[in-house]
Design a protein around this motif. Structure first.
Motif: not given
Length: 313
Positions: A157, A161, A163
């Motif tokens: 992740k 991702d 962020d």
């Protein structure tokens, strides 16, 4: 002749343990309350600033009260210890808090607590770098176990991702600065009243946070509705004022290594609260990673408790 202090009597040791456990529980609820306040439309800087403002009278009162009573030192402006405490306030509760609350915007409360929980491994390495103790192979292996657990929790992740990656790095930075605070405060509380020290640290941190927010235009208290105000007030009392006093007094009694071991309780509480109040669910892989993190950190802290980590004694 060793200048190490005598171990505390059993009754005082139990008090130290109890205070650190209460502190860990209070800090564990911080991320939950912050996430709920964010959901009410309040920004991270505003939540952090209002949290600190809500307890500023407590710390100002503590500064006056604990500055008069007792036998331990209350350093003045000309005392180097005063400026050491100011620096600890800026690093451990100003910059560290900013990184943490910004990170919470991007990751879940459970993951935030797990990343923060790595701070005892940083305490070990910082103490070694400062020459206060040696770093043992078992502590290195335990730290690697914890870091491996974090890699499992993050999984793929982090790359997918950006962020999430940014959030984890921010919280990781927060954990490093909190470790700096613990290493610094353990030596200071031997000669400075711990409650006076905590009050001064938090007044300095609050002043710095407010100045930064006003200068950057990020303080917007008008965005907080009644629910947000209640959440932030609860965060101020139960996840800031009481835990900081409890932790500082606990460290003065049992040392930062034992305090780090007992703080093992915090992530468990946060993960449970995140599931109940935020609906965060832990996958099987994340559960394994969390166990590795807690196991590795617990191993590091247990080594310190057995005597290898003396924290400057």
């Amino acid at each position: 002749m060793s200048d190490s202090p005598a171990p505390p009597p059993p009754s005082r040791l139990r008090l130290g343990v109890f205070l650190v456990l209460l502190s860990a529980t209070g800090f564990a609820a911080k991320g939950i309350l912050a996430k709920l306040a964010y959901a009410e439309g309040v920004g991270a800087s505003t939540v952090l600033d209002m949290r600190m403002l809500s307890v500023l009278p407590v710390y100002l009162g503590g500064l006056l009260w604990f500055g008069r009573k007792g036998t331990l030192a209350r350093p003045g402006l000309r005392d180097p210890d005063f400026w050491k405490i100011v620096l600890l306030g800026l690093l451990g509760f100003d910059f560290s808090a900013l990184l943490d609350f910004e990170g919470l915007l991007r990751i879940g409360a459970g993951l935030e607590r797990l990343v923060l929980f790595l701070y005892p491994t940083f305490v070990v390495f910082l103490s070694g770098l400062l020459g206060r103790r040696g770093i043992h192979l078992r502590e290195v292996l335990a730290s690697l176990l914890a870091y491996g657990g974090l890699a499992i929790v993050a999984g793929g992740k982090v790359t997918a991702d950006p962020d999430l990656r940014t959030g984890m790095l921010l919280v990781l930075g927060s954990a490093i600065f909190y470790a700096v605070y613990l290493v610094g405060v353990e030596r200071l509380v031997r000669r400075v009243d711990p409650l006076y020290l905590t009050s001064l640290v938090m007044v300095v941190a609050t002043a710095a946070l407010l100045l930064q927010s006003f200068a950057s235009g990020h303080f917007h208290p008008e965005t907080a509705d009644r629910t947000a105000l209640l959440l932030i007030g609860a965060m101020g009392i139960f996840s800031t004022a009481l835990p900081t006093f409890f932790m500082t007094v606990g460290i003065s009694i049992i040392g930062s290594s034992r305090a780090a071991l007992l703080s093992f309780f915090g992530p468990v509480v946060t993960l449970a609260m995140a599931g109940v109040f935020l609906g965060e669910r832990v996958t099987f892989a994340e559960g394994i990673g969390a166990l590795l993190i807690m196991g590795g950190v617990g191993w590091v802290a247990a080594e310190g408790k057995k005597g290898s980590f003396r924290g400057g004694r």
